[in-house]
Design a protein around this motif. Structure first.
Motif, PDB file in Angstrom:
ATOM      1  N   LEU A   1     -51.234  31.181 -24.382  1.00 42.33           N
ATOM      2  CA  LEU A   1     -50.185  31.391 -25.371  1.00 42.33           C
ATOM      3  C   LEU A   1     -50.395  30.623 -26.673  1.00 42.33           C
ATOM      4  CD1 LEU A   1     -47.013  31.471 -23.097  1.00 42.33           C
ATOM      5  CD2 LEU A   1     -48.228  33.389 -24.119  1.00 42.33           C
ATOM      6  N   THR A   2     -51.264  29.633 -26.668  1.00 39.83           N
ATOM      7  CA  THR A   2     -51.485  28.892 -27.904  1.00 39.83           C
ATOM      8  C   THR A   2     -52.835  28.199 -27.858  1.00 39.83           C
ATOM      9  OG1 THR A   2     -50.575  27.204 -29.390  1.00 39.83           O
ATOM     10  CG2 THR A   2     -50.357  26.802 -27.041  1.00 39.83           C
ATOM     11  N   ASN A   3     -53.355  27.877 -29.030  1.00 38.28           N
ATOM     12  CA  ASN A   3     -54.621  27.151 -29.138  1.00 38.28           C
ATOM     13  C   ASN A   3     -54.314  25.658 -28.986  1.00 38.28           C
ATOM     14  OD1 ASN A   3     -57.239  26.417 -29.582  1.00 38.28           O
ATOM     15  ND2 ASN A   3     -57.340  27.169 -31.690  1.00 38.28           N
ATOM     16  N   CYS A   4     -54.048  25.243 -27.761  1.00 39.26           N
ATOM     17  CA  CYS A   4     -53.512  23.905 -27.509  1.00 39.26           C
ATOM     18  C   CYS A   4     -54.623  22.877 -27.291  1.00 39.26           C
ATOM     19  CB  CYS A   4     -52.566  23.925 -26.317  1.00 39.26           C
ATOM     20  SG  CYS A   4     -53.310  24.549 -24.779  1.00 39.26           S
ATOM     21  N   ASN A   5     -54.228  21.613 -27.370  1.00 39.98           N
ATOM     22  CA  ASN A   5     -55.122  20.500 -27.077  1.00 39.98           C
ATOM     23  C   ASN A   5     -54.957  20.115 -25.608  1.00 39.98           C
ATOM     24  OD1 ASN A   5     -55.886  19.805 -29.993  1.00 39.98           O
ATOM     25  ND2 ASN A   5     -53.650  19.708 -30.064  1.00 39.98           N
ATOM     26  N   VAL A   6     -56.059  20.052 -24.872  1.00 45.48           N
ATOM     27  CA  VAL A   6     -56.027  19.671 -23.458  1.00 45.48           C
ATOM     28  C   VAL A   6     -56.817  18.377 -23.300  1.00 45.48           C
ATOM     29  CG1 VAL A   6     -56.546  20.353 -21.098  1.00 45.48           C
ATOM     30  CG2 VAL A   6     -55.910  22.097 -22.777  1.00 45.48           C
ATOM     31  N   LEU A   7     -56.155  17.347 -22.765  1.00 48.77           N
ATOM     32  CA  LEU A   7     -56.778  16.043 -22.591  1.00 48.77           C
ATOM     33  C   LEU A   7     -56.695  15.605 -21.136  1.00 48.77           C
ATOM     34  CD1 LEU A   7     -55.181  14.140 -25.636  1.00 48.77           C
ATOM     35  CD2 LEU A   7     -57.381  15.326 -25.586  1.00 48.77           C
ATOM     36  N   ASN A   8     -57.755  14.976 -20.640  1.00 49.67           N
ATOM     37  CA  ASN A   8     -57.654  14.351 -19.328  1.00 49.67           C
ATOM     38  C   ASN A   8     -56.869  13.052 -19.470  1.00 49.67           C
ATOM     39  OD1 ASN A   8     -59.452  12.268 -20.186  1.00 49.67           O
ATOM     40  ND2 ASN A   8     -61.212  13.553 -19.647  1.00 49.67           N
ATOM     41  N   LYS A   9     -56.538  12.428 -18.360  1.00 46.00           N
ATOM     42  CA  LYS A   9     -55.633  11.275 -18.442  1.00 46.00           C
ATOM     43  C   LYS A   9     -56.277  10.073 -19.136  1.00 46.00           C
ATOM     44  CE  LYS A   9     -56.445   9.889 -13.588  1.00 46.00           C
ATOM     45  NZ  LYS A   9     -55.732   9.661 -12.295  1.00 46.00           N
ATOM     46  N   GLU A  10     -57.613   9.967 -19.076  1.00 43.65           N
ATOM     47  CA  GLU A  10     -58.275   8.865 -19.773  1.00 43.65           C
ATOM     48  C   GLU A  10     -58.171   9.041 -21.281  1.00 43.65           C
ATOM     49  OE1 GLU A  10     -59.703  10.582 -17.274  1.00 43.65           O
ATOM     50  OE2 GLU A  10     -59.594   9.035 -15.698  1.00 43.65           O
ATOM     51  N   ASP A  11     -58.428  10.272 -21.763  1.00 42.78           N
ATOM     52  CA  ASP A  11     -58.306  10.532 -23.200  1.00 42.78           C
ATOM     53  C   ASP A  11     -56.857  10.477 -23.650  1.00 42.78           C
ATOM     54  OD1 ASP A  11     -61.023  10.764 -23.483  1.00 42.78           O
ATOM     55  OD2 ASP A  11     -61.048  12.960 -23.411  1.00 42.78           O
ATOM     56  N   ALA A  12     -55.932  10.916 -22.764  1.00 39.68           N
ATOM     57  CA  ALA A  12     -54.518  10.842 -23.101  1.00 39.68           C
ATOM     58  C   ALA A  12     -54.097   9.398 -23.349  1.00 39.68           C
ATOM     59  CB  ALA A  12     -53.680  11.455 -21.988  1.00 39.68           C
TER      60      ALA A  12
END
Length: 332
Positions: free
Chosen positions: A242-253
């Protein structure tokens, strides 16, 4: 006594053998009348297969499809495949007679027993699709978007109860796409037509649909109102659709100031705002993508890159140092 469902599929399966199993698997759904339902999913997720099963162009290997309580016959049982109360329009407009006028392309589908009614109905659908001015134009000279409008008008001419659209706007220029979508919504409002569409474009389904059905590898993983699914998807797969979203793993978060026990977090571009902090500017603007009334900013704090929405075009330049404020995120 319960009401009979309008259009219902019960545990339908249709598979195509090969290296990668394709089709749909034990899928059940109910289509509500007088609404626009959109089926979305990655390429190969089974969207078009499901649409053709609902129409009767394909027969399920297992399960049943019923329209108003009666089973829809497949091509092995029906001489002309497709349910008589339904019409389908695809991105392919080869069904038009390009040597005939637009008017004749539509009028030919209506009986000659009542000429006045035939002319009235032809005029009506031309007006509904805003192509009355093209009535005397030969179809050969139409643009792709105009041909698509004529194809939809032809489908509506005989007053079907269900209109099925398979990637209907691919041949329509972006500048005219929204107008065609609005016209279809108006037809649904005015006539009570039921529309089922397949699309890969989030902008189409979010603005058009009353209900979304999300397919992954031939199975429905969630469904609901577009706004609800956009704001609170239950699956990472849906958010990415639904969107060009940012996906981060928990370390990058954590490097973005977000502590989470989840495997991934999702930040939509509009949920993170660049700010001018006096104490910390640890992100660098790497790209500025002009979108007209807004910009997409690609910002980096190695090795992380985020996409942000900037509603003040021109405020940031490549190389600027910024801080970010995240207002919302999703956990998966």
């Amino acid at each position: 006594m319960t009401d009979t469902p309008f259009l219902q599929a019960t545990a339908i399966t249709k598979t195509y053998p090969g290296e990668r199993v394709a089709g749909v698997k034990r899928t059940s759904l109910t289509i509500e009348p007088q609404k626009i339902t959109a089926i979305i999913g990655e390429s190969g997720s089974g969207k078009s297969t499901l649409l053709r099963l609902l129409y009767g162009l394909l027969s399920p290997d297992e399960g049943t499809v019923q329209f108003k309580g009666e089973r829809i016959w497949g091509p092995e049982e029906k001489l002309i495949p497709g349910h008589d109360a339904m019409k389908m329009v695809t991105q392919d407009t080869d069904g038009l007679n390009v040597y005939a006028k637009v008017w004749d392309n539509i009028a030919v589908l209506l009986p000659n027993t009542d000429v006045a009614t035939k002319e009235e109905r032809t005029t009506q659908v031309l007006k509904q699709l805003n192509i009355l001015h093209l009535a005397d134009k030969q179809a050969f000279f139409l643009s792709g978007g105009e041909k698509q409008r004529v194809a939809i008008a032809r489908a509506l001419a005989t007053r079907p109860e269900v209109l099925l659209l398979d990637e209907p706007f691919n041949q329509v220029d972006t500048s005219f796409r929204e107008g065609l979508q609005q016209d279809i919504r108006q037809v649904v409002h005015d006539t009570g037509l039921t529309v089922i569409m397949v699309s890969h474009d989030p902008a189409e389904v979010l603005s058009m649909a009353d209900e979304l059905i999300v397919l992954k590898e031939g199975e429905i993983i969630e469904s609901g109102h577009p706004k609800s699914l956009y704001q609170n998807p239950q699956n990472l797969y849906t958010a990415r659709l639904l969107t060009n979203c940012n996906v981060l793993n928990k370390e990058d978060a954590k490097k973005c100031g977000i502590s989470t026990g989840a495997g991934n977090i999702v930040i939509y571009p509009e949920w993170a705002t660049p700010t001018g902090s006096w104490t910390r500017k640890d992100w660098t603007v790497k790209q500025v993508l002009f979108k007209g009334s807004y910009e997409d900013l690609l910002i980096e704090k190695a090795p992380i890159t985020l996409r942000l929405l900037n509603d003040q075009p021109g405020k940031y330049q490549v190389g600027d140092k910024v801080h970010i404020k995240v207002s919302k995120y999703l956990e998966f």
